[in-house]
Each structure stands twice: as structure tokens, then as C-alpha cells.
Design a protein around this motif. Sequence first.
Motif, mmCIF file in Angstrom:
data_model
loop_
_atom_site.group_PDB
_atom_site.id
_atom_site.type_symbol
_atom_site.label_atom_id
_atom_site.label_comp_id
_atom_site.label_asym_id
_atom_site.label_seq_id
_atom_site.Cartn_x
_atom_site.Cartn_y
_atom_site.Cartn_z
ATOM 1 N N ASP A 174 0.541 -1.410 0.116
ATOM 2 C CA ASP A 174 0.138 0.016 -0.038
ATOM 3 C C ASP A 174 0.801 1.868 0.021
ATOM 4 O O ASP A 174 0.317 2.553 -0.969
ATOM 5 N N LYS A 175 1.847 1.095 0.262
ATOM 6 C CA LYS A 175 2.729 2.637 0.451
ATOM 7 C C LYS A 175 3.211 2.657 -0.740
ATOM 8 O O LYS A 175 3.407 4.172 -1.141
ATOM 9 N N ASP A 176 3.618 1.202 -0.575
ATOM 10 C CA ASP A 176 4.685 1.724 -2.475
ATOM 11 C C ASP A 176 3.474 2.691 -3.017
ATOM 12 O O ASP A 176 4.003 3.404 -4.416
ATOM 13 N N ALA A 177 2.463 1.794 -3.232
ATOM 14 C CA ALA A 177 1.526 1.854 -4.746
ATOM 15 C C ALA A 177 0.844 3.659 -4.000
ATOM 16 O O ALA A 177 0.295 4.799 -5.260
ATOM 17 N N ALA A 178 1.290 4.139 -2.703
ATOM 18 C CA ALA A 178 0.796 5.216 -2.295
ATOM 19 C C ALA A 178 1.696 6.899 -3.030
ATOM 20 O O ALA A 178 0.851 7.899 -3.590
ATOM 21 N N ILE A 179 2.699 5.826 -3.051
ATOM 22 C CA ILE A 179 3.505 7.074 -3.765
ATOM 23 C C ILE A 179 3.747 7.101 -5.207
ATOM 24 O O ILE A 179 3.764 7.924 -6.140
ATOM 25 N N THR A 180 3.386 5.795 -5.611
ATOM 26 C CA THR A 180 3.072 5.870 -7.121
ATOM 27 C C THR A 180 2.077 6.635 -8.138
ATOM 28 O O THR A 180 1.578 7.226 -9.219
ATOM 29 N N ARG A 181 1.040 6.899 -7.167
ATOM 30 C CA ARG A 181 -0.055 7.463 -7.310
ATOM 31 C C ARG A 181 0.034 8.851 -7.485
ATOM 32 O O ARG A 181 -0.546 9.689 -7.943
ATOM 33 N N GLN A 182 0.489 9.761 -5.659
ATOM 34 C CA GLN A 182 1.186 10.524 -6.346
ATOM 35 C C GLN A 182 1.572 11.033 -6.889
ATOM 36 O O GLN A 182 1.886 12.452 -7.648
#
Length: 323
Positions: free
Chosen positions: A117-125
Motif C-alpha cells: 500500500d505504501k508503494d502504491a500511494a507513492i506511485t499514485r502521488q
Amino acid sequence: MDQAKPAKAAVKKQRAVQKKVEADDRSGQKPRRKQPMQAGARDYPVPPFPKQHHPKPGEETKIEPPPLYDAPYWTGSGKLEGKVALITGGDSGIGRAVAVLFAREGADIAIVYLAEDKDAAITRQAVEKEGKRCLTLSGDVSKREFCRQAVKRAMAEFGRLDVLVNNAAFQVHSTAFEDLTEEHFDTTLKTNLYGYFHMAQEAVPHMRQGSAIVNTGSVTGIEGSKELIDYSMTKGGIHAFTRALSASLIDKGIRVNAVAPGPVWTPLNPSEKEAEEVSQFGAKTPMKRPAQPEEIAPAYVFLASPQCSSYITGEILPIVGGY
């Protein structure tokens, strides 16, 4: 004309060359070790890396040094303007770099990831920083129903689907062939082959003429790897799948290609190899370093964009650092 003199002169010249080479060999002087090759817009990290080993599926936030994905010197030019791309394994590594460059080229993005989830959030940002929308979808691509729901949600969010990037993968080595368990083998095949098949079959009905599928293959699918027999099998299968599917979809105007990277600094390998091996990852390539994700992502832009590759389908593009 007497040919004896020119022939003798040629023999003398060859022996002089031979004598010099033999003298050089006897001198014991070894050629100076070449430095890792840097040919990009910025210098990239080189081995040795910090010794590290991470649990599966691997989190990019814990990798040292952090993989480089943002390609600060890449200038977008609208190659994917108005399009929508769905990228599996899009939370980190190659998938994240592809998401960023696709967004910079004008595409809205849906990323599929397992549980990072943390990695995905960084990608989204990072995608949103490019001024584009990003939908994040967590689930297991080896399951048909999840793939169906992922495509359905992407269509509901964006109303279209132009590019599918099949990139999610599972890789764990097995030093001895007899130690490769059926569970291990099954997990690799279900993720790497079933996942690509399910996603493509769910996506194709929504894709129109000019759309593209880009699969992530591997140099192991070309050369094989003695400790990655199951992974090599799947990557070779992905290459064959790419060529076969391209022929199947050519009448629909959908192109299908694959990128086959060599070693790339992503969470996949620090979560696969022992810490000592990780520290030397990529050192055996002719460039003496692994690629960074941002060095691989432009190939996906090239194969996804009808401006760049409208006459290219069924191709496997190796990016292997000089092999």
C-alpha cells in the motif's frame, strides 16, 4: 612474377605480430578493470550495494539505494495524450517508472498491485504530480475474478482502456532443481502466466483499434537461468504468448509486444536473493551495473504509443546492458 618475396614478407609480418602478443601475454599485465558504464542523463548507482534481503513481495520504500523511477530529464510530448493505461505491478520498480512516464505523456493510469500500500500511494502521488489521475487496485492477478474486477473498475473510472502493461511477477530462486517444490512452481506459473492471460482476456473486449498490450518478459526467457528454472519457463512463455497473441489480435488493430529486461534494480531481486548476492547485483553485465527502472520505462512508452510503433507487433525487445 615471383610470389616468393611477398609471401615471405607476409609471413615475417604475421610472426612479428605473434611475437608481440606472446610477449604481452608473458608480461602478466592485465588490462585495467573497466568502470561501470554511465551513458544516461545522470549517473546511476553501481555495485557493491548495501547487503540486504527483504520478505516477499518486497517494498520499494525499504530498498537501499532507492530505485530511480522519476526520469527528471524526460520531457513529455503527448505520445499517450487522452489515453488510459492499466499497469500490473505498477506500485514499484519498472511498473512505477512506466506509470510516471505514461502520465507524463498524457495518460491516466490504473495500477494493480498485490499488498504494498505504501508503494502504491507513492506511485499514485507521482502520477498525480504529472497532472493525471491514478486509480490503485490491490489484489492477486493469478485470480481470474480479481482481473475481471480490476478491468471493470478501470472502465468505470475512466470510460476507456487503451494500453495494458502486464508486469506483475513472482520470482524466487531454487539452487537445486530437485528442491523446486510444486507449490513454488505453481505460484510462479499462476502469477506470471495466468496473470498475463487473465488480464489480457479481460482487457481486450474494451480495447479499440490503435490500442496496445506491452508484456514484461526477461533475459531469462531468452537465455534461461539454472537457479530460476520456473521463472525462466514463464518468461519464455510470455515471449511466446506475446507473439501468438499479436497474431490473434492483428485484425482488431491491437498491437502486442514485450520488453525483455536484464537485471534491473527493483524490489523483485532484493526480496529474491541472499544479501551477499544482492550487494553485487548487476555487476556481471558488460556495463557492470543493473539498470534503473527509469532506464527501462522509455521502451514501454515506445511500444505503447501509436506515434512511435504503429508498425511493430509481436516483437521482443531485449534491454540487457550489453549482453
